[in-house]
Design a protein around this motif. Structure first.
Motif, PDB file in Angstrom:
ATOM      1  N   TYR A 124      -5.448  -7.080  25.970  1.00 47.15           N
ATOM      2  CA  TYR A 124      -4.088  -6.938  26.471  1.00 47.15           C
ATOM      3  C   TYR A 124      -3.209  -7.922  25.707  1.00 47.15           C
ATOM      4  O   TYR A 124      -3.603  -9.073  25.506  1.00 47.15           O
ATOM      5  CB  TYR A 124      -4.009  -7.281  27.972  1.00 47.15           C
ATOM      6  N   LEU A 125      -2.040  -7.486  25.295  1.00 46.15           N
ATOM      7  CA  LEU A 125      -1.099  -8.375  24.623  1.00 46.15           C
ATOM      8  C   LEU A 125      -0.094  -8.889  25.642  1.00 46.15           C
ATOM      9  O   LEU A 125       0.374  -8.144  26.501  1.00 46.15           O
ATOM     10  CB  LEU A 125      -0.382  -7.638  23.491  1.00 46.15           C
ATOM     11  N   ARG A 126       0.261 -10.173  25.527  1.00 40.43           N
ATOM     12  CA  ARG A 126       1.187 -10.803  26.469  1.00 40.43           C
ATOM     13  C   ARG A 126       2.224 -11.630  25.720  1.00 40.43           C
ATOM     14  O   ARG A 126       1.924 -12.241  24.693  1.00 40.43           O
ATOM     15  CB  ARG A 126       0.430 -11.753  27.418  1.00 40.43           C
ATOM     16  N   LYS A 127       3.423 -11.655  26.255  1.00 43.72           N
ATOM     17  CA  LYS A 127       4.461 -12.505  25.692  1.00 43.72           C
ATOM     18  C   LYS A 127       4.370 -13.918  26.269  1.00 43.72           C
ATOM     19  O   LYS A 127       4.697 -14.881  25.594  1.00 43.72           O
ATOM     20  CB  LYS A 127       5.846 -11.932  25.998  1.00 43.72           C
ATOM     21  N   ARG A 128       3.952 -14.016  27.524  1.00 39.29           N
ATOM     22  CA  ARG A 128       3.886 -15.301  28.206  1.00 39.29           C
ATOM     23  C   ARG A 128       2.449 -15.705  28.499  1.00 39.29           C
ATOM     24  O   ARG A 128       1.587 -14.865  28.732  1.00 39.29           O
ATOM     25  CB  ARG A 128       4.641 -15.232  29.525  1.00 39.29           C
ATOM     26  N   LYS A 129       2.267 -17.000  28.532  1.00 38.78           N
ATOM     27  CA  LYS A 129       0.957 -17.530  28.871  1.00 38.78           C
ATOM     28  C   LYS A 129       0.714 -17.320  30.363  1.00 38.78           C
ATOM     29  O   LYS A 129       1.640 -17.374  31.166  1.00 38.78           O
ATOM     30  CB  LYS A 129       0.923 -19.023  28.545  1.00 38.78           C
ATOM     31  N   MET A 130      -0.519 -17.035  30.724  1.00 39.38           N
ATOM     32  CA  MET A 130      -0.827 -16.832  32.135  1.00 39.38           C
ATOM     33  C   MET A 130      -2.146 -17.508  32.493  1.00 39.38           C
ATOM     34  O   MET A 130      -2.976 -17.774  31.633  1.00 39.38           O
ATOM     35  CB  MET A 130      -0.882 -15.340  32.473  1.00 39.38           C
ATOM     36  N   ASP A 131      -2.310 -17.766  33.767  1.00 42.12           N
ATOM     37  CA  ASP A 131      -3.514 -18.410  34.283  1.00 42.12           C
ATOM     38  C   ASP A 131      -4.578 -17.328  34.484  1.00 42.12           C
ATOM     39  O   ASP A 131      -4.501 -16.533  35.417  1.00 42.12           O
ATOM     40  CB  ASP A 131      -3.195 -19.109  35.597  1.00 42.12           C
ATOM     41  N   VAL A 132      -5.578 -17.288  33.594  1.00 45.62           N
ATOM     42  CA  VAL A 132      -6.579 -16.224  33.636  1.00 45.62           C
ATOM     43  C   VAL A 132      -7.535 -16.364  34.820  1.00 45.62           C
ATOM     44  O   VAL A 132      -8.229 -15.407  35.162  1.00 45.62           O
ATOM     45  CB  VAL A 132      -7.391 -16.153  32.320  1.00 45.62           C
ATOM     46  N   SER A 133      -7.544 -17.512  35.482  1.00 45.83           N
ATOM     47  CA  SER A 133      -8.438 -17.661  36.638  1.00 45.83           C
ATOM     48  C   SER A 133      -7.926 -16.873  37.852  1.00 45.83           C
ATOM     49  O   SER A 133      -8.680 -16.606  38.775  1.00 45.83           O
ATOM     50  CB  SER A 133      -8.587 -19.140  37.008  1.00 45.83           C
ATOM     51  N   LYS A 134      -6.665 -16.479  37.833  1.00 47.68           N
ATOM     52  CA  LYS A 134      -6.088 -15.741  38.954  1.00 47.68           C
ATOM     53  C   LYS A 134      -6.143 -14.230  38.761  1.00 47.68           C
ATOM     54  O   LYS A 134      -5.806 -13.480  39.669  1.00 47.68           O
ATOM     55  CB  LYS A 134      -4.625 -16.143  39.138  1.00 47.68           C
ATOM     56  N   TYR A 135      -6.527 -13.770  37.570  1.00 50.64           N
ATOM     57  CA  TYR A 135      -6.491 -12.342  37.272  1.00 50.64           C
ATOM     58  C   TYR A 135      -7.825 -11.854  36.724  1.00 50.64           C
ATOM     59  O   TYR A 135      -8.611 -12.630  36.183  1.00 50.64           O
ATOM     60  CB  TYR A 135      -5.389 -12.042  36.251  1.00 50.64           C
ATOM     61  N   VAL A 136      -8.053 -10.543  36.840  1.00 49.93           N
ATOM     62  CA  VAL A 136      -9.258  -9.913  36.302  1.00 49.93           C
ATOM     63  C   VAL A 136      -8.839  -8.700  35.481  1.00 49.93           C
ATOM     64  O   VAL A 136      -7.696  -8.268  35.540  1.00 49.93           O
ATOM     65  CB  VAL A 136     -10.238  -9.476  37.423  1.00 49.93           C
ATOM     66  N   CYS A 137      -9.787  -8.148  34.750  1.00 46.36           N
ATOM     67  CA  CYS A 137      -9.542  -6.962  33.931  1.00 46.36           C
ATOM     68  C   CYS A 137      -9.157  -5.785  34.826  1.00 46.36           C
ATOM     69  O   CYS A 137      -9.754  -5.564  35.880  1.00 46.36           O
ATOM     70  CB  CYS A 137     -10.800  -6.628  33.127  1.00 46.36           C
ATOM     71  N   GLY A 138      -8.166  -5.018  34.396  1.00 50.68           N
ATOM     72  CA  GLY A 138      -7.710  -3.871  35.164  1.00 50.68           C
ATOM     73  C   GLY A 138      -8.657  -2.695  35.110  1.00 50.68           C
ATOM     74  O   GLY A 138      -8.585  -1.792  35.947  1.00 50.68           O
ATOM     75  N   LYS A 139      -9.581  -2.689  34.149  1.00 49.43           N
ATOM     76  CA  LYS A 139     -10.516  -1.564  34.024  1.00 49.43           C
ATOM     77  C   LYS A 139     -11.844  -1.819  34.730  1.00 49.43           C
ATOM     78  O   LYS A 139     -12.353  -0.966  35.445  1.00 49.43           O
ATOM     79  CB  LYS A 139     -10.775  -1.269  32.545  1.00 49.43           C
ATOM     80  N   CYS A 140     -12.416  -3.010  34.493  1.00 47.42           N
ATOM     81  CA  CYS A 140     -13.764  -3.250  35.018  1.00 47.42           C
ATOM     82  C   CYS A 140     -13.858  -4.441  35.957  1.00 47.42           C
ATOM     83  O   CYS A 140     -14.948  -4.779  36.416  1.00 47.42           O
ATOM     84  CB  CYS A 140     -14.735  -3.438  33.856  1.00 47.42           C
ATOM     85  N   LYS A 141     -12.752  -5.125  36.211  1.00 51.28           N
ATOM     86  CA  LYS A 141     -12.702  -6.312  37.078  1.00 51.28           C
ATOM     87  C   LYS A 141     -13.461  -7.505  36.502  1.00 51.28           C
ATOM     88  O   LYS A 141     -13.840  -8.421  37.215  1.00 51.28           O
ATOM     89  CB  LYS A 141     -13.251  -6.012  38.495  1.00 51.28           C
ATOM     90  N   GLY A 142     -13.677  -7.501  35.184  1.00 48.65           N
ATOM     91  CA  GLY A 142     -14.361  -8.614  34.524  1.00 48.65           C
ATOM     92  C   GLY A 142     -13.428  -9.791  34.294  1.00 48.65           C
ATOM     93  O   GLY A 142     -12.211  -9.697  34.437  1.00 48.65           O
ATOM     94  N   LYS A 143     -14.005 -10.939  33.934  1.00 48.24           N
ATOM     95  CA  LYS A 143     -13.216 -12.143  33.669  1.00 48.24           C
ATOM     96  C   LYS A 143     -12.454 -11.992  32.355  1.00 48.24           C
ATOM     97  O   LYS A 143     -12.914 -11.326  31.427  1.00 48.24           O
ATOM     98  CB  LYS A 143     -14.129 -13.363  33.588  1.00 48.24           C
ATOM     99  N   LEU A 144     -11.284 -12.656  32.290  1.00 44.43           N
ATOM    100  CA  LEU A 144     -10.437 -12.592  31.109  1.00 44.43           C
ATOM    101  C   LEU A 144     -10.484 -13.900  30.337  1.00 44.43           C
ATOM    102  O   LEU A 144     -10.658 -14.979  30.911  1.00 44.43           O
ATOM    103  CB  LEU A 144      -8.986 -12.299  31.516  1.00 44.43           C
ATOM    104  N   LYS A 145     -10.287 -13.790  29.026  1.00 45.51           N
ATOM    105  CA  LYS A 145     -10.229 -14.950  28.144  1.00 45.51           C
ATOM    106  C   LYS A 145      -8.865 -14.920  27.450  1.00 45.51           C
ATOM    107  O   LYS A 145      -8.447 -13.888  26.918  1.00 45.51           O
ATOM    108  CB  LYS A 145     -11.354 -14.848  27.108  1.00 45.51           C
ATOM    109  N   LEU A 146      -8.128 -16.041  27.471  1.00 45.28           N
ATOM    110  CA  LEU A 146      -6.803 -16.138  26.861  1.00 45.28           C
ATOM    111  C   LEU A 146      -6.933 -16.646  25.438  1.00 45.28           C
ATOM    112  O   LEU A 146      -7.534 -17.682  25.191  1.00 45.28           O
ATOM    113  CB  LEU A 146      -5.924 -17.091  27.679  1.00 45.28           C
ATOM    114  N   ILE A 147      -6.343 -15.902  24.495  1.00 43.04           N
ATOM    115  CA  ILE A 147      -6.407 -16.268  23.084  1.00 43.04           C
ATOM    116  C   ILE A 147      -4.984 -16.350  22.537  1.00 43.04           C
ATOM    117  O   ILE A 147      -4.276 -15.338  22.515  1.00 43.04           O
ATOM    118  CB  ILE A 147      -7.188 -15.212  22.264  1.00 43.04           C
ATOM    119  N   PRO A 148      -4.528 -17.540  22.089  1.00 44.38           N
ATOM    120  CA  PRO A 148      -3.214 -17.611  21.442  1.00 44.38           C
ATOM    121  C   PRO A 148      -3.243 -16.809  20.140  1.00 44.38           C
ATOM    122  O   PRO A 148      -4.213 -16.878  19.378  1.00 44.38           O
ATOM    123  CB  PRO A 148      -3.014 -19.094  21.158  1.00 44.38           C
TER     124      PRO A 148
END
Length: 157
Positions: free
Chosen positions: A126-150
């Motif tokens: 997923y592409l994002r314009k703003r930084k987000m706290d990945v501990s509060k969100y999960v993948c919309g397809k499989c509910k897996g954990k997300l990793k934030l990459i600048p």
């Protein structure tokens, strides 16, 4: 063209096309980008976009001036001076002003998205314009954990 020359030009257009004098101030505004001009109802002054003048020349700027003068004269005559009013539309058509100004040819931003989220389970990105706290969100397809990459650190393969 400077502000004094613009003032004289607007006064001349006002007399020629509207048959009424322009008695207030007009000036270039270098910050206007999405609009060609502005009419101020309290002071009756007009701002014209310097960028539109520089990019499109006198003909396009004259149409913008006519548009703003329609607002000006109709407002002073206590008639419908807003874009949706019939008086405004009729006068604008009669004097040959533009309803909308041409968009500026600004360079698009190179990298609108600054972050990429990657699912650790299904590898969806997923592409994002703003930084987000990945501990509060999960993948919309499989509910897996997300990793934030600048995106500065992403290398093309």
């Amino acid at each position: 063209m400077n502000d004094d020359q613009l003032q004289a030009w607007v006064e001349q257009i006002s007399l020629q096309f509207f048959g009424r004098p322009f008695l207030h101030q007009v000036k270039f505004n270098r910050r206007l980008r999405s609009t060609g001009g502005r009419y101020f109802t309290r002071s009756h002054d007009i701002d014209i976009s310097k960028k539109h003048y520089d990019q499109f020349g006198k003909d396009e700027t004259e149409k913008i001036i006519k548009h703003e003068l329609c607002h000006y004269h109709l407002h002073l005559l206590n008639k419908g001076y807003k874009h949706r009013d019939a008086d405004f539309k009729q006068l604008l058509k009669r004097v040959g002003g533009s309803r909308y100004c041409r968009p500026l040819n600004d360079k698009p931003k190179e990298n609108v998205y600054r972050y990429q989220l990657e699912c650790l389970k299904c590898e969806t990105t997923y592409l994002r314009k703003r930084k987000m706290d990945v501990s509060k969100y999960v993948c919309g397809k499989c509910k897996g954990k997300l990793k934030l990459i600048p995106l500065d650190y992403i290398q093309d393969s």
